[in-house]
Motif scaffolding. Structure first.
Motif, PDB file in Angstrom:
ATOM      1  N   ALA A   1       0.817  -1.221   0.000  1.00 26.25           N
ATOM      2  CA  ALA A   1       0.000   0.000   0.000  1.00 26.25           C
ATOM      3  C   ALA A   1       0.846   1.265   0.000  1.00 26.25           C
ATOM      4  CB  ALA A   1      -0.940   0.003   1.200  1.00 26.25           C
ATOM      5  N   GLN A   2       2.021   1.224   0.624  1.00 29.60           N
ATOM      6  CA  GLN A   2       2.850   2.427   0.728  1.00 29.60           C
ATOM      7  C   GLN A   2       3.816   2.593  -0.446  1.00 29.60           C
ATOM      8  OE1 GLN A   2       2.848  -0.108   2.838  1.00 29.60           O
ATOM      9  NE2 GLN A   2       4.910  -0.788   3.306  1.00 29.60           N
ATOM     10  N   ASP A   3       3.851   1.654  -1.406  1.00 29.05           N
ATOM     11  CA  ASP A   3       4.707   1.823  -2.589  1.00 29.05           C
ATOM     12  C   ASP A   3       4.288   3.099  -3.309  1.00 29.05           C
ATOM     13  OD1 ASP A   3       6.035  -0.499  -2.035  1.00 29.05           O
ATOM     14  OD2 ASP A   3       5.065  -1.686  -3.601  1.00 29.05           O
ATOM     15  N   LYS A   4       5.264   3.769  -3.914  1.00 29.80           N
ATOM     16  CA  LYS A   4       4.986   5.054  -4.556  1.00 29.80           C
ATOM     17  C   LYS A   4       5.289   4.981  -6.052  1.00 29.80           C
ATOM     18  CE  LYS A   4       5.588   7.869  -0.474  1.00 29.80           C
ATOM     19  NZ  LYS A   4       4.241   7.719  -0.050  1.00 29.80           N
ATOM     20  N   PHE A   5       4.462   5.713  -6.817  1.00 32.89           N
ATOM     21  CA  PHE A   5       4.647   5.827  -8.261  1.00 32.89           C
ATOM     22  C   PHE A   5       4.772   7.297  -8.605  1.00 32.89           C
ATOM     23  CE2 PHE A   5       1.692   2.176  -7.770  1.00 32.89           C
ATOM     24  CZ  PHE A   5       2.564   1.176  -8.176  1.00 32.89           C
ATOM     25  N   LYS A   6       5.542   7.581  -9.658  1.00 34.27           N
ATOM     26  CA  LYS A   6       5.612   8.947 -10.157  1.00 34.27           C
ATOM     27  C   LYS A   6       4.417   9.197 -11.069  1.00 34.27           C
ATOM     28  CE  LYS A   6       9.545   9.431 -12.259  1.00 34.27           C
ATOM     29  NZ  LYS A   6      10.853   9.788 -12.798  1.00 34.27           N
ATOM     30  N   GLU A   7       4.038  10.461 -11.170  1.00 33.12           N
ATOM     31  CA  GLU A   7       3.043  10.839 -12.165  1.00 33.12           C
ATOM     32  C   GLU A   7       3.753  10.878 -13.503  1.00 33.12           C
ATOM     33  OE1 GLU A   7       0.449  14.350 -12.030  1.00 33.12           O
ATOM     34  OE2 GLU A   7       0.108  13.802  -9.944  1.00 33.12           O
ATOM     35  N   PRO A   8       3.240  10.211 -14.536  1.00 31.60           N
ATOM     36  CA  PRO A   8       3.946  10.188 -15.819  1.00 31.60           C
ATOM     37  C   PRO A   8       3.871  11.530 -16.539  1.00 31.60           C
ATOM     38  CG  PRO A   8       1.850   9.087 -16.021  1.00 31.60           C
ATOM     39  CD  PRO A   8       2.000   9.456 -14.577  1.00 31.60           C
ATOM     40  N   ASP A   9       4.873  11.809 -17.344  1.00 30.49           N
ATOM     41  CA  ASP A   9       4.886  13.025 -18.160  1.00 30.49           C
ATOM     42  C   ASP A   9       4.081  12.721 -19.427  1.00 30.49           C
ATOM     43  OD1 ASP A   9       5.403  15.379 -19.470  1.00 30.49           O
ATOM     44  OD2 ASP A   9       7.450  14.855 -20.028  1.00 30.49           O
ATOM     45  N   LEU A  10       2.767  12.633 -19.243  1.00 33.45           N
ATOM     46  CA  LEU A  10       1.862  12.290 -20.348  1.00 33.45           C
ATOM     47  C   LEU A  10       1.113  13.523 -20.809  1.00 33.45           C
ATOM     48  CD1 LEU A  10      -0.038   8.991 -19.506  1.00 33.45           C
ATOM     49  CD2 LEU A  10       1.529   9.391 -21.362  1.00 33.45           C
ATOM     50  N   GLU A  11       0.976  13.649 -22.104  1.00 33.48           N
ATOM     51  CA  GLU A  11       0.168  14.719 -22.688  1.00 33.48           C
ATOM     52  C   GLU A  11      -0.852  14.068 -23.599  1.00 33.48           C
ATOM     53  OE1 GLU A  11       2.434  17.675 -24.857  1.00 33.48           O
ATOM     54  OE2 GLU A  11       4.195  17.141 -23.678  1.00 33.48           O
ATOM     55  N   LEU A  12      -2.001  14.693 -23.700  1.00 27.09           N
ATOM     56  CA  LEU A  12      -3.012  14.270 -24.664  1.00 27.09           C
ATOM     57  C   LEU A  12      -3.175  15.431 -25.639  1.00 27.09           C
ATOM     58  CD1 LEU A  12      -5.952  12.462 -22.848  1.00 27.09           C
ATOM     59  CD2 LEU A  12      -4.514  11.592 -24.660  1.00 27.09           C
ATOM     60  N   ASP A  13      -2.753  15.242 -26.874  1.00 27.05           N
ATOM     61  CA  ASP A  13      -2.855  16.295 -27.879  1.00 27.05           C
ATOM     62  C   ASP A  13      -3.883  15.898 -28.924  1.00 27.05           C
ATOM     63  OD1 ASP A  13      -0.906  17.717 -26.598  1.00 27.05           O
ATOM     64  OD2 ASP A  13       0.699  17.183 -27.983  1.00 27.05           O
ATOM     65  N   GLU A  14      -4.666  16.865 -29.377  1.00 23.54           N
ATOM     66  CA  GLU A  14      -5.669  16.614 -30.405  1.00 23.54           C
ATOM     67  C   GLU A  14      -4.983  16.495 -31.763  1.00 23.54           C
ATOM     68  OE1 GLU A  14      -9.012  19.466 -31.352  1.00 23.54           O
ATOM     69  OE2 GLU A  14      -9.942  18.136 -29.876  1.00 23.54           O
ATOM     70  N   ALA A  15      -5.396  15.496 -32.529  1.00 23.73           N
ATOM     71  CA  ALA A  15      -4.819  15.280 -33.861  1.00 23.73           C
ATOM     72  C   ALA A  15      -5.905  14.759 -34.787  1.00 23.73           C
ATOM     73  CB  ALA A  15      -3.676  14.281 -33.780  1.00 23.73           C
ATOM     74  N   SER A  16      -5.674  14.944 -36.089  1.00 29.48           N
ATOM     75  CA  SER A  16      -6.615  14.395 -37.067  1.00 29.48           C
ATOM     76  C   SER A  16      -5.904  13.303 -37.866  1.00 29.48           C
ATOM     77  CB  SER A  16      -7.160  15.482 -37.987  1.00 29.48           C
ATOM     78  OG  SER A  16      -6.118  16.061 -38.731  1.00 29.48           O
ATOM     79  N   TYR A  17      -6.659  12.269 -38.177  1.00 32.37           N
ATOM     80  CA  TYR A  17      -6.115  11.128 -38.922  1.00 32.37           C
ATOM     81  C   TYR A  17      -5.960  11.514 -40.388  1.00 32.37           C
ATOM     82  CZ  TYR A  17      -5.959   6.537 -41.149  1.00 32.37           C
ATOM     83  OH  TYR A  17      -5.620   5.447 -41.913  1.00 32.37           O
ATOM     84  N   LEU A  18      -4.786  11.241 -40.963  1.00 33.50           N
ATOM     85  CA  LEU A  18      -4.537  11.539 -42.370  1.00 33.50           C
ATOM     86  C   LEU A  18      -4.667  10.280 -43.225  1.00 33.50           C
ATOM     87  CD1 LEU A  18      -1.474  13.938 -41.936  1.00 33.50           C
ATOM     88  CD2 LEU A  18      -3.855  14.552 -42.387  1.00 33.50           C
ATOM     89  N   TYR A  19      -3.762   9.304 -43.017  1.00 36.62           N
ATOM     90  CA  TYR A  19      -3.801   8.067 -43.802  1.00 36.62           C
ATOM     91  C   TYR A  19      -2.868   7.031 -43.165  1.00 36.62           C
ATOM     92  CZ  TYR A  19       0.726   9.583 -45.678  1.00 36.62           C
ATOM     93  OH  TYR A  19       2.028   9.982 -45.795  1.00 36.62           O
ATOM     94  N   SER A  20      -2.919   5.811 -43.684  1.00 38.10           N
ATOM     95  CA  SER A  20      -2.035   4.730 -43.232  1.00 38.10           C
ATOM     96  C   SER A  20      -1.370   4.104 -44.439  1.00 38.10           C
ATOM     97  CB  SER A  20      -2.818   3.656 -42.484  1.00 38.10           C
ATOM     98  OG  SER A  20      -3.321   4.165 -41.286  1.00 38.10           O
ATOM     99  N   ASP A  21      -0.133   3.629 -44.245  1.00 35.97           N
ATOM    100  CA  ASP A  21       0.563   2.868 -45.279  1.00 35.97           C
ATOM    101  C   ASP A  21       1.402   1.795 -44.586  1.00 35.97           C
ATOM    102  OD1 ASP A  21       2.880   4.112 -44.326  1.00 35.97           O
ATOM    103  OD2 ASP A  21       3.052   5.485 -46.018  1.00 35.97           O
ATOM    104  N   ALA A  22       2.321   1.170 -45.301  1.00 33.69           N
ATOM    105  CA  ALA A  22       3.126   0.085 -44.746  1.00 33.69           C
ATOM    106  C   ALA A  22       4.019   0.548 -43.589  1.00 33.69           C
ATOM    107  CB  ALA A  22       3.982  -0.535 -45.842  1.00 33.69           C
TER     108      ALA A  22
END
Length: 191
Positions: A61-82
């Motif tokens: 219960a007392q183990d500690k975790f760091k808060e991750p350096d996570l960002e959520l950025d808005e993006a638009s899908y363009l296309y997919s290839d190999a």
């Protein structure tokens, strides 16, 4: 210095950093011992956001975790290839390339121009977060036969514009646009 999170405070849908990788908590279960002197344990079902691996791990219960350096950025899908899938960051207008491993089966819901969230860990893209529902056109489905019931109790298969096949109510017709839940891959309604 990033804030520290106690293992006992990690709840479902929280993000935390463990062994220098970002994780997402899928389930959290706390076991309190009945004997005196026993340690409270926290069992976490967690997903590594980089490798997409899911596993269970037990912590004190007392183990500690760091808060991750996570960002959520808005993006638009363009296309997919190999080489992967390409997205346009809506803030910086930078083109981001994500590999097939990072995308997973999300391509079943992506159409050109779709807006979604890109996860970035330490500034680098590591994956995407789809909206709860997406709107997709029905490219093929059999015509409804049994009086086109509106109750939705009877279903038929339908192929959507991305190639995804789901079950839809009889009243849905070819060419219609429908809403689909991204988590369960089920019909959510008509647009």
């Amino acid at each position: 210095m990033a804030a520290l999170i106690d293992a006992i405070n990690v709840k479902r849908k929280m993000y935390f950093e463990f062994e220098n990788s970002p994780y997402y908590c899928l389930e959290s279960e706390i076991s309190t011992p009945t004997a005196r002197g026993g340690q409270t344990l926290v069992r976490l079902k967690m997903r590594n956001l980089i490798t997409r691996a899911v596993f269970d791990k037990t912590f004190k219960a007392q183990d500690k975790f760091k808060e991750p350096d996570l960002e959520l950025d808005e993006a638009s899908y363009l296309y997919s290839d190999a080489d992967g899938s390409y997205f346009l960051d809506q803030a910086s207008f930078e083109t981001l390339n994500l590999s097939g491993d990072m995308i997973g089966d999300a391509l079943d819901f992506l159409i050109e121009g779709a807006i979604l969230q890109i996860h970035k860990f330490n500034g680098n893209p590591i994956g995407i977060q789809l909206p709860q529902q997406v709107e997709l056109a029905v490219t093929y489905t059999e015509p409804g036969v049994r009086g086109d019931t509106a109750s939705g109790a009877v279903t038929k298969p339908a192929k959507l514009e991305t190639g995804l096949e789901i079950r839809v109510p009889f009243f849905v017709k070819q060419g219609e646009t429908i809403k689909v839940y991204t988590e369960t891959r089920e019909f959510a309604g008509r647009v």
